[in-house]
Scaffold this motif. Sequence first.
Motif, PDB file in Angstrom:
ATOM      1  N   ASP A 165       0.978   3.773  -3.065  1.00 27.79           N
ATOM      2  CA  ASP A 165      -0.123   4.726  -3.255  1.00 27.79           C
ATOM      3  C   ASP A 165       0.047   5.948  -2.367  1.00 27.79           C
ATOM      4  N   PHE A 166       0.483   5.725  -1.116  1.00 28.01           N
ATOM      5  CA  PHE A 166       0.618   6.845  -0.185  1.00 28.01           C
ATOM      6  C   PHE A 166       1.787   7.759  -0.572  1.00 28.01           C
ATOM      7  N   HIS A 219      -5.458   1.304   7.392  1.00 32.07           N
ATOM      8  CA  HIS A 219      -3.989   1.456   7.325  1.00 32.07           C
ATOM      9  C   HIS A 219      -3.452   2.069   8.615  1.00 32.07           C
ATOM     10  N   PHE A 250      -5.410  12.603   1.206  1.00 30.49           N
ATOM     11  CA  PHE A 250      -6.322  11.536   0.777  1.00 30.49           C
ATOM     12  C   PHE A 250      -7.739  11.761   1.316  1.00 30.49           C
ATOM     13  N   PHE A 269       2.871   8.799   8.253  1.00 32.35           N
ATOM     14  CA  PHE A 269       1.564   8.495   7.658  1.00 32.35           C
ATOM     15  C   PHE A 269       0.509   9.513   8.080  1.00 32.35           C
ATOM     16  N   GLN A 314       0.374  12.331   5.859  1.00 29.81           N
ATOM     17  CA  GLN A 314      -0.133  12.054   4.506  1.00 29.81           C
ATOM     18  C   GLN A 314      -1.654  12.099   4.439  1.00 29.81           C
ATOM     19  N   CYS A 365       0.789  -1.236   0.000  1.00 28.10           N
ATOM     20  CA  CYS A 365       0.000   0.000   0.000  1.00 28.10           C
ATOM     21  C   CYS A 365       0.817   1.280   0.000  1.00 28.10           C
ATOM     22  N   SER A 366       2.039   1.270   0.523  1.00 28.45           N
ATOM     23  CA  SER A 366       2.794   2.523   0.613  1.00 28.45           C
ATOM     24  C   SER A 366       3.067   3.166  -0.755  1.00 28.45           C
TER      25      SER A 366
END
Length: 471
Positions: free
Chosen positions: A115-116, A328, A209, A202, A205, A112-113
């Motif tokens: 995408d982040f 997440h 999103f 995170f 971030q 997944c990272s």
Amino acid sequence: MPTITIDPITRIEGHSRVSIHLDKSGMVQDAQLHVTQFRGFEKLCQGRPFYEMPALMARICGICPVSHLIASAKACDALLAVRIPETAERLRRIMHLAQIIQSHALSFFYLCSPDFLLGMDSDPAHRNLFGVAAHSPQLARDGVQLRKFGQEIIRILGGKRIHPAWIVPGGVSNPLKAEDRDAILKMVPEALEIAQRTLTWFKRQLENFREEIRVFANFPSHFLALAKDDGGLAFYKGWIRIVDADGEIVNNFEARDYQEYIGEAVEPNSYLKSPFYKPLGYPQGMYRVGPLARLNMARHCGTPLADQELAEFRELERRFVLSSFYYHYARLIEILFSIERIEWLLNSEGILSDHVRAYAGPNEYEGVGVAEAPRGTLIHHYKINPNGLIQTANLIIATSHNNLAMNRGLTQVAKHFIKGRVVPEGALNRVEAVIRAFDPCLSCSTHADGRMMLNVQVFSSDGELINEVNR
């Protein structure tokens, strides 16, 4: 009806596809997740001695074999009708938490990272772990190191990183050596530093999103997880608790009573079961499991650093956290908790005791074992004959609990990001990403009994579908 198919879904554990159905005006009407592989462990274990079950069941999955070991061993403990030694339970907990760390690290950093870090609309050729390593070597190294921490603990305790057979009916097969305890404790400070650094990164971030947070399987639902009487975060034992979207307790029940409250439906287009809360019926009895459910349900984690993070997490929506994008975030908090808890368990009195196994023959004909796997509540249920041979086995795998919620989340995301037949790559990635948020482990979750039809499609040389057979 026009259909958009994503096959296979990338960066998940296992194989599946998504079909998105459009209406005549080109707007999304429905979206479905199809799991196209079949395992059938419930059938192949019939007739085997019950004491073989933990080692056999661990082969279901290479990602979370320890969870299957523990749920299976607990079902066998119930068949033996024994209380395992306290040290054995603590050693089981350490290995279990180590697996939570390595599995959550795999999901967050490896899958997944990208995408982040690179963005949902970035070039798919670079939207992977190699792209992460190129843009942020520190983040990539942290992911590898944190997963290594969990895997190394499993190796030290169980002799190997994948499919260890160290957890057995009645306890564990060998006590912990002092030098092995010290070797694990030596690795703890670096793991804690990585977990805290990643959480800090995170949380910064999240502002990027907001649209995904708003529509990634964001809806009221029930949640299910193990729960302690004191409200602490539970992974190994406790009540099976169901709460509603406002946090009110709907039901508490013992693991052995699960069939009174959890039904299992099968759809003709997938080998993944669709469990549901029986009193609400199917499919209205949809609920979610996993890190989001566990943290929503816990009043506290029980370790200092994780409790501080849980307090911040609770402020996200000032009530129960409903957006599945926050799975997440919850995973990172559970990693932090697991590291702290492992350190506490290793320093606890009696952890080096030689008394780590209770011995007995079968004293019951039926046993149920439950544990919280990385992706949610895992249930193993066995019935044996007087000779101790397995007559029937039923497994409800963590990922399957989320099947109804994943499908609803797919439809929500598809309706928001897909308008018409021409679909931008970034929109397709978001359809996949909502599935990744649940971190499904499809290799171990496909235990529906043969209801899915065989689908064969024949295409011409120019890509036209010229024939299709279903049987």
